[in-house]
Design a protein around this motif. Structure first.
Motif, PDB file in Angstrom:
ATOM      1  N   ARG A   1       1.573   8.960  -4.627  1.00 15.63           N
ATOM      2  CA  ARG A   1       1.026   7.609  -4.509  1.00 15.63           C
ATOM      3  C   ARG A   1       0.411   7.161  -5.833  1.00 15.63           C
ATOM      4  N   TYR A   2      -0.064   8.119  -6.636  1.00 10.78           N
ATOM      5  CA  TYR A   2      -0.584   7.760  -7.954  1.00 10.78           C
ATOM      6  C   TYR A   2       0.550   7.379  -8.903  1.00 10.78           C
TER       7      TYR A   2
ATOM      8  N   ALA B   1      -3.888   1.960  -3.101  1.00 11.03           N
ATOM      9  CA  ALA B   1      -3.682   3.342  -2.651  1.00 11.03           C
ATOM     10  C   ALA B   1      -4.993   3.915  -2.137  1.00 11.03           C
ATOM     11  N   ASP B   2      -4.885   4.923  -1.282  1.00 12.89           N
ATOM     12  CA  ASP B   2      -6.084   5.656  -0.896  1.00 12.89           C
ATOM     13  C   ASP B   2      -6.364   6.707  -1.962  1.00 12.89           C
TER      14      ASP B   2
ATOM     15  N   ILE C   1       1.519   3.786  -7.900  1.00 16.03           N
ATOM     16  CA  ILE C   1       0.631   2.699  -8.341  1.00 16.03           C
ATOM     17  C   ILE C   1       0.709   2.531  -9.857  1.00 16.03           C
TER      18      ILE C   1
ATOM     19  N   ILE D   1       3.497   0.131  -5.804  1.00 15.39           N
ATOM     20  CA  ILE D   1       2.446  -0.287  -4.874  1.00 15.39           C
ATOM     21  C   ILE D   1       1.285  -0.808  -5.701  1.00 15.39           C
TER      22      ILE D   1
ATOM     23  N   GLY E   1       0.799  -1.218   0.000  1.00 14.80           N
ATOM     24  CA  GLY E   1       0.000   0.000   0.000  1.00 14.80           C
ATOM     25  C   GLY E   1       0.831   1.267   0.000  1.00 14.80           C
ATOM     26  N   GLY E   2       0.263   2.323  -0.566  1.00 18.00           N
ATOM     27  CA  GLY E   2       0.831   3.660  -0.507  1.00 18.00           C
ATOM     28  C   GLY E   2      -0.295   4.639  -0.202  1.00 18.00           C
ATOM     29  N   MET E   3      -0.200   5.365   0.906  1.00 13.07           N
ATOM     30  CA  MET E   3      -1.294   6.228   1.354  1.00 13.07           C
ATOM     31  C   MET E   3      -0.740   7.521   1.938  1.00 13.07           C
ATOM     32  N   THR E   4      -1.571   8.557   1.956  1.00 11.31           N
ATOM     33  CA  THR E   4      -1.141   9.823   2.537  1.00 11.31           C
ATOM     34  C   THR E   4      -1.019   9.674   4.052  1.00 11.31           C
TER      35      THR E   4
ATOM     36  N   VAL F   1       2.139  -0.622   4.490  1.00 13.26           N
ATOM     37  CA  VAL F   1       1.687   0.630   3.877  1.00 13.26           C
ATOM     38  C   VAL F   1       2.776   1.681   4.048  1.00 13.26           C
TER      39      VAL F   1
END
Length: 509
Positions: free
Chosen positions: A404-405, A416-417, A408, A413, A370-373, A396
């Motif tokens: 994060r975009y 993503a959120d 992905i 990753i 995962g990759g999230m703020t 994450v």
């Protein structure tokens, strides 16, 4: 290279303004740091034990992360130039203090003895012997302080102080390397030019240096006093979070307010930062309005929020009531669309693993990256709530929103959120997973302001209420796409929408 030159040409108006802001903040910070550090260092040359303590203190101050320092200063002194200048002064103290102290203490003792033999008083020895001899070392420290200030000043954009950092933040959020280079190259060139000017000043006598410094200080003080005594027109400050969507919304607010009240000056603080920065700035009267979302209010800002899930309308009513009770704030009527939190994956990844809901992720948990703020990771209506409700626990990484975009897209990753109106969902061919456990509350955006401000400005309330029930999710996603992908200006996109919907007079920009 051609694209970079074209970007410089397109942004020349904004670049000039940002450059002046950056120079103003940097030069003022450097002058204050010199006025503090140099006299203190000169005094400390006769108090060696105190000097060691001061060197340690200034060294520790320089190790404080700049973002943390800015965050600590906002509740105390608000937003804008003041906290930025304070932070920059703190970072410049060490090199200037250290170079002044070392330059004087390491003067050849024979020179000191000769000055004493001639019967010079302490002040005479300082200005005729010590400072001229130590000046090359002192100037090197000032130059180092200047470079630190100019580089760190790019972060001032995060708290509404403007400067070249605006281009860097805008480039990161729009995934536009040309804008990032505009900010970075301009900052580097500014550091080189000002450093060269310091070298010119170095050739002056001590007397002329002091006169130059006095003129700069008096000039800065004069400008500040003039601003204070000049009659002021009413100014309304509107701030927005990072990203294209908040930028579009605050430009809509500006157009609507100026149509309703043409004599009112509206100032926008774009790409301001995360929720807590904005909310603290509103509480301390440093901004007047910013767009906030109902779910964020209940999950992050107010105390004793209802724990049960409710309808979008009831969520708004609860948020409005609690903001009024706890903070004396008015929360105007919300727009139609919901910019809800979401988890997204690539469509081919979803198809391959039969992913339709967040619950389905449990079946392939060992494959997930995962990759999230950072904000999403620590919120109850974000990763904290998702982990608990869905019993998920895959690795994450914390990432800036636009990065994060990129991650992905490049396969670094696979989860993503996101926000449901993000243009990248369409641009990158992503799939939004259904929140089948209903962790995410409703998120409708609405203008947030203090009750005292709303009572004093009924025309502003009337203007902003024109957006109530307007803007669908598809319309917002399309506007975000125009800004992020088609590289249209947020103010143009906002203006054109308002004109098209009959909310604003005019034929668009």
């Amino acid at each position: 290279m051609r694209a970079l030159i074209q970007t410089f040409a397109e942004q020349k108006g904004e670049l000039g303004q940002a450059l002046l802001q950056h120079i103003g903040i940097s030069v003022l910070s450097l002058l204050i740091a010199i006025l503090i550090a140099m006299p203190l260092a000169i005094w400390a040359t006769h108090h060696r034990k105190v000097a060691e303590l001061l060197l340690q203190v200034t060294g520790v101050l320089q190790t404080i992360p700049s973002l943390a320092l800015l965050g600590l200063l906002i509740p105390l002194v608000g937003i804008g130039s003041v906290p930025a200048v304070i932070a920059l002064v703190i970072y410049a103290l060490l090199p200037i203090f250290q170079s002044t102290y070392v330059g004087i203490t390491e003067i050849d003792p024979s020179l000191e003895e000769a000055a004493d033999a001639f019967g010079m008083r302490r002040s005479q020895k300082l200005f005729r012997v010590e400072l001229p001899t130590a000046m090359p070392v002192i100037i090197s420290g000032i130059r180092t302080g200047l470079v630190l200030i100019i580089g760190t000043a790019t972060l001032a954009a995060l708290i509404g102080a403007g400067g070249l950092g605006n281009f860097i933040l805008l480039g990161i959020n729009r995934n536009d390397p040309q804008l990032i280079l505009v900010g970075a190259i301009s900052s580097a060139l500014l550091a080189i030019i000002l450093s060269a000017l310091i070298s010119v000043v170095q050739r002056l006598s001590i007397k002329k240096m002091l006169i130059t410094l006095a003129v700069l200080v008096i000039g800065a003080a004069g400008i500040s006093i003039t601003r204070l005594v000049m009659p002021k027109t009413e100014t309304i400050t509107i701030a927005g979070k990072l990203g294209a969507e908040p930028d579009i919304l605050i430009n809509m607010y500006k157009d609507l307010i100026e149509q309703e009240s043409p004599r009112t000056k509206v100032v926008l603080k774009q790409n301001f930062g995360e929720t807590t920065f904005l909310f603290n700035a509103l509480k301390s009267n440093k901004i007047d309005i910013y767009p906030e979302f109902t779910g964020t209010v209940l999950e992050t800002l107010v105390k004793k929020a209802p724990t049960q899930k409710t309808s979008a309308h009831q969520t708004y009513l609860d948020a409005q009531r609690l903001l009024k009770q706890q903070f004396q704030m008015d929360y105007l009527q919300p727009m139609k669309y919901q910019n809800t939190n979401a988890l997204v994956v690539k469509k081919d990844f979803a198809k391959k693993n039969d992913l339709k809901t967040i619950s389905d992720l449990k079946n392939i948990e060992n494959q997930l990256k995962g990759g999230m703020t950072l904000e999403f990771i620590h919120r109850k209506d974000g990763w904290v709530g998702i982990k608990k409700a869905y019993e998920l626990d895959f690795p994450v990484r914390s990432m800036q929103a636009s990065l994060r975009y990129s991650a992905i897209k490049n396969g670094q990753i696979n989860v993503a959120d996101a926000y449901s109106t993000d243009s990248q969902i369409k641009q990158l061919n992503l799939t939004t997973l259904k929140d089948d456990q209903h962790v995410f509350p409703p998120y409708q955006g609405a203008p947030l302001m203090k009750t005292s401000f709303a009572n004093k400005h009924p025309q502003v309330v009337k203007a902003l209420n024109r957006l109530a029930g307007k803007i669908s999710e598809s319309e917002m996603q399309e506007m975000n796409y125009e800004v992020n992908v088609q590289k249209k200006s947020a103010d143009v996109v906002a203006h054109q929408y308002l004109v098209k919907k009959g909310l604003l007079k005019g034929d668009g920009k």
